[in-house]
Design a protein around this motif. Sequence first.
Motif, mmCIF file in Angstrom:
data_model
loop_
_atom_site.group_PDB
_atom_site.id
_atom_site.type_symbol
_atom_site.label_atom_id
_atom_site.label_comp_id
_atom_site.label_asym_id
_atom_site.label_seq_id
_atom_site.Cartn_x
_atom_site.Cartn_y
_atom_site.Cartn_z
ATOM 1 N N ALA A 82 -32.323 30.695 -3.948
ATOM 2 C CA ALA A 82 -33.745 30.607 -3.629
ATOM 3 C C ALA A 82 -34.075 31.407 -2.374
ATOM 4 C CB ALA A 82 -34.150 29.150 -3.449
ATOM 5 N N THR A 83 -33.238 31.250 -1.360
ATOM 6 C CA THR A 83 -33.464 31.947 -0.092
ATOM 7 C C THR A 83 -33.420 33.460 -0.280
ATOM 8 O OG1 THR A 83 -32.522 30.115 1.172
ATOM 9 C CG2 THR A 83 -32.576 32.271 2.250
ATOM 10 N N LEU A 84 -32.407 33.954 -0.962
ATOM 11 C CA LEU A 84 -32.266 35.400 -1.157
ATOM 12 C C LEU A 84 -33.419 35.963 -1.986
ATOM 13 C CD1 LEU A 84 -28.420 35.583 -1.789
ATOM 14 C CD2 LEU A 84 -29.660 36.353 0.253
ATOM 15 N N ALA A 85 -33.852 35.218 -2.989
ATOM 16 C CA ALA A 85 -34.964 35.689 -3.829
ATOM 17 C C ALA A 85 -36.251 35.781 -3.028
ATOM 18 C CB ALA A 85 -35.138 34.759 -5.025
ATOM 19 N N ILE A 86 -36.503 34.785 -2.187
ATOM 20 C CA ILE A 86 -37.711 34.818 -1.351
ATOM 21 C C ILE A 86 -37.627 35.958 -0.348
ATOM 22 C CG2 ILE A 86 -39.016 33.535 0.394
ATOM 23 C CD1 ILE A 86 -38.133 30.956 -1.155
ATOM 24 N N LYS A 87 -36.452 36.173 0.205
ATOM 25 C CA LYS A 87 -36.262 37.288 1.146
ATOM 26 C C LYS A 87 -36.500 38.638 0.460
ATOM 27 C CE LYS A 87 -34.849 35.437 5.116
ATOM 28 N NZ LYS A 87 -35.550 35.684 6.407
ATOM 29 N N HIS A 96 -39.735 32.638 -17.642
ATOM 30 C CA HIS A 96 -38.311 32.737 -17.929
ATOM 31 C C HIS A 96 -37.537 32.787 -16.621
ATOM 32 C CE1 HIS A 96 -39.661 36.966 -17.544
ATOM 33 N NE2 HIS A 96 -38.471 37.163 -17.003
ATOM 34 N N PHE A 97 -36.271 32.410 -16.681
ATOM 35 C CA PHE A 97 -35.451 32.312 -15.486
ATOM 36 C C PHE A 97 -34.891 33.670 -15.064
ATOM 37 C CE2 PHE A 97 -35.103 27.996 -17.323
ATOM 38 C CZ PHE A 97 -35.584 27.273 -16.248
ATOM 39 N N ASN A 98 -34.855 33.874 -13.752
ATOM 40 C CA ASN A 98 -34.266 35.072 -13.163
ATOM 41 C C ASN A 98 -33.709 34.658 -11.803
ATOM 42 O OD1 ASN A 98 -33.793 37.442 -11.678
ATOM 43 N ND2 ASN A 98 -35.393 38.581 -12.745
ATOM 44 N N GLU A 99 -32.400 34.695 -11.663
ATOM 45 C CA GLU A 99 -31.780 34.183 -10.440
ATOM 46 C C GLU A 99 -31.799 35.172 -9.278
ATOM 47 O OE1 GLU A 99 -27.822 32.905 -11.266
ATOM 48 O OE2 GLU A 99 -28.470 30.954 -12.066
ATOM 49 N N THR A 100 -31.999 36.443 -9.565
ATOM 50 C CA THR A 100 -31.855 37.443 -8.498
ATOM 51 C C THR A 100 -33.180 38.061 -8.047
ATOM 52 O OG1 THR A 100 -31.352 39.102 -10.191
ATOM 53 C CG2 THR A 100 -29.481 38.023 -9.104
ATOM 54 N N THR A 101 -34.013 38.447 -8.992
ATOM 55 C CA THR A 101 -35.270 39.106 -8.608
ATOM 56 C C THR A 101 -36.468 38.455 -9.303
ATOM 57 O OG1 THR A 101 -34.925 40.750 -10.362
ATOM 58 C CG2 THR A 101 -34.191 41.330 -8.114
ATOM 59 N N PHE A 110 -43.197 32.002 -2.816
ATOM 60 C CA PHE A 110 -42.546 30.712 -2.560
ATOM 61 C C PHE A 110 -43.546 29.582 -2.793
ATOM 62 C CE2 PHE A 110 -40.329 28.212 1.146
ATOM 63 C CZ PHE A 110 -39.884 27.258 0.242
ATOM 64 N N ILE A 111 -43.265 28.745 -3.808
ATOM 65 C CA ILE A 111 -44.139 27.633 -4.172
ATOM 66 C C ILE A 111 -43.384 26.320 -4.024
ATOM 67 C CG2 ILE A 111 -45.616 26.635 -5.969
ATOM 68 C CD1 ILE A 111 -46.497 29.452 -5.141
ATOM 69 N N GLY A 112 -43.991 25.343 -3.367
ATOM 70 C CA GLY A 112 -43.429 24.007 -3.248
ATOM 71 C C GLY A 112 -44.258 23.009 -4.033
ATOM 72 N N THR A 113 -43.589 22.122 -4.757
ATOM 73 C CA THR A 113 -44.331 21.200 -5.623
ATOM 74 C C THR A 113 -45.141 20.182 -4.831
ATOM 75 O OG1 THR A 113 -42.396 19.743 -5.775
ATOM 76 C CG2 THR A 113 -42.686 21.409 -7.504
ATOM 77 N N ASN A 114 -44.552 19.599 -3.799
ATOM 78 C CA ASN A 114 -45.248 18.599 -2.989
ATOM 79 C C ASN A 114 -44.460 18.346 -1.721
ATOM 80 O OD1 ASN A 114 -43.469 17.198 -5.104
ATOM 81 N ND2 ASN A 114 -43.748 15.556 -3.624
ATOM 82 N N VAL A 132 -35.398 25.231 2.451
ATOM 83 C CA VAL A 132 -35.654 26.619 2.053
ATOM 84 C C VAL A 132 -36.616 27.279 3.042
ATOM 85 C CG1 VAL A 132 -36.455 28.126 0.194
ATOM 86 C CG2 VAL A 132 -35.263 25.999 -0.364
ATOM 87 N N GLU A 133 -37.584 26.513 3.521
ATOM 88 C CA GLU A 133 -38.501 27.055 4.533
ATOM 89 C C GLU A 133 -37.744 27.452 5.797
ATOM 90 O OE1 GLU A 133 -42.830 24.980 3.745
ATOM 91 O OE2 GLU A 133 -41.348 23.817 4.872
ATOM 92 N N ARG A 134 -36.815 26.614 6.198
ATOM 93 C CA ARG A 134 -36.049 26.903 7.420
ATOM 94 C C ARG A 134 -35.172 28.137 7.225
ATOM 95 N NH1 ARG A 134 -34.946 23.547 11.895
ATOM 96 N NH2 ARG A 134 -34.035 24.904 13.485
ATOM 97 N N ALA A 135 -34.596 28.259 6.040
ATOM 98 C CA ALA A 135 -33.694 29.381 5.771
ATOM 99 C C ALA A 135 -34.430 30.705 5.626
ATOM 100 C CB ALA A 135 -32.890 29.108 4.502
ATOM 101 N N THR A 136 -35.678 30.635 5.162
ATOM 102 C CA THR A 136 -36.440 31.874 4.919
ATOM 103 C C THR A 136 -37.444 32.190 6.032
ATOM 104 O OG1 THR A 136 -38.133 30.655 3.684
ATOM 105 C CG2 THR A 136 -36.297 31.604 2.423
ATOM 106 N N GLN A 137 -37.674 31.213 6.912
ATOM 107 C CA GLN A 137 -38.724 31.325 7.928
ATOM 108 C C GLN A 137 -40.105 31.574 7.284
ATOM 109 O OE1 GLN A 137 -35.759 33.629 8.844
ATOM 110 N NE2 GLN A 137 -34.993 31.585 9.279
ATOM 111 N N GLN A 138 -40.272 30.978 6.114
ATOM 112 C CA GLN A 138 -41.557 31.063 5.411
ATOM 113 C C GLN A 138 -42.002 29.676 4.998
ATOM 114 O OE1 GLN A 138 -42.203 33.948 2.272
ATOM 115 N NE2 GLN A 138 -40.512 35.224 2.989
ATOM 116 N N ARG A 139 -43.314 29.448 5.043
ATOM 117 C CA ARG A 139 -43.834 28.168 4.575
ATOM 118 C C ARG A 139 -44.223 28.302 3.106
ATOM 119 N NH1 ARG A 139 -48.203 24.755 3.800
ATOM 120 N NH2 ARG A 139 -47.901 22.631 4.624
#
Length: 263
Positions: A135-140, A110-115, A145-149, A171-178
């Motif tokens: 996306a950035t705030l949620a990862i932070k 189910h969708f959750n935009e914040t947490t 963090f999952i990327g499709t391809n 999103v990787e650049r904004a979060t500094q996460q791969r």
Amino acid sequence: MGQYKGYLIDLDGTVYRGRERIPAAKRFIERLQASASDFLLVTNNTTKSPEDVAANLADNHDIHVKPENVYTAALATADYVDELAGDGEKSMYVIGELGLKGALLAKGFHFNETTPRFVVVGLDYDVTYHKFELATLAIKRGARFIGTNADTNLPNERGLVPGAGSVIAMVERATQQRATYVGKPETIIMKKAVEKIGLDKQDCVMVGDNYMTDISAAINFEMDSLLVYTGVSTPELVAKQAVQPTNVINSLDEWDLENGVVK
């Protein structure tokens, strides 16, 4: 029957070239069907459902397969994230098209935009700054963090346009996460495809036109490969690679299905 019981087959460049038909591919799939061989059409596309992919093959290429014969990176991502979730919470924030969102919803997310527990990012033709922000705030906040391809570009009639990898990279650049990537050339999609087809990887071969995605996926997964020169890769490019494909052909007509060898 030949040495391979199952065939994992790329689409664009292998079964068709954009809107252009590849007659040998139609004959190859019909030979697979006539011999009752197991096969999956494995694509990094996450925007379309298996039903949409099958309809496109039928309507535009006169190739008739069941949706069950199609395995997209969207389905592989949903299968993988579902495995990660286990019996825990299935909350997500998604940047992507209906093919990806539908696959995840079908797994009970189910969708959750914040947490959300997971942030899944793929190709989105209507991506906005606000989506990147969520996306950035949620990862932070700790979302996985999952990327499709990782495909940076996609070919269309206008040229090479941004692909899922370009969206994920922001999103990787904004979060500094791969991101953890699922699609080819990663092994996750290969593992899930083999599980879906119900065979051991030693009994399967990956068929594709692109050394950097299709063939590299097979190599990374320690599975045999069949490179066909109908799409992206050229003999000159392949000759430079340290690990060569298991088999190489110029046309799918050259493949001896009965014996599992080049004719």
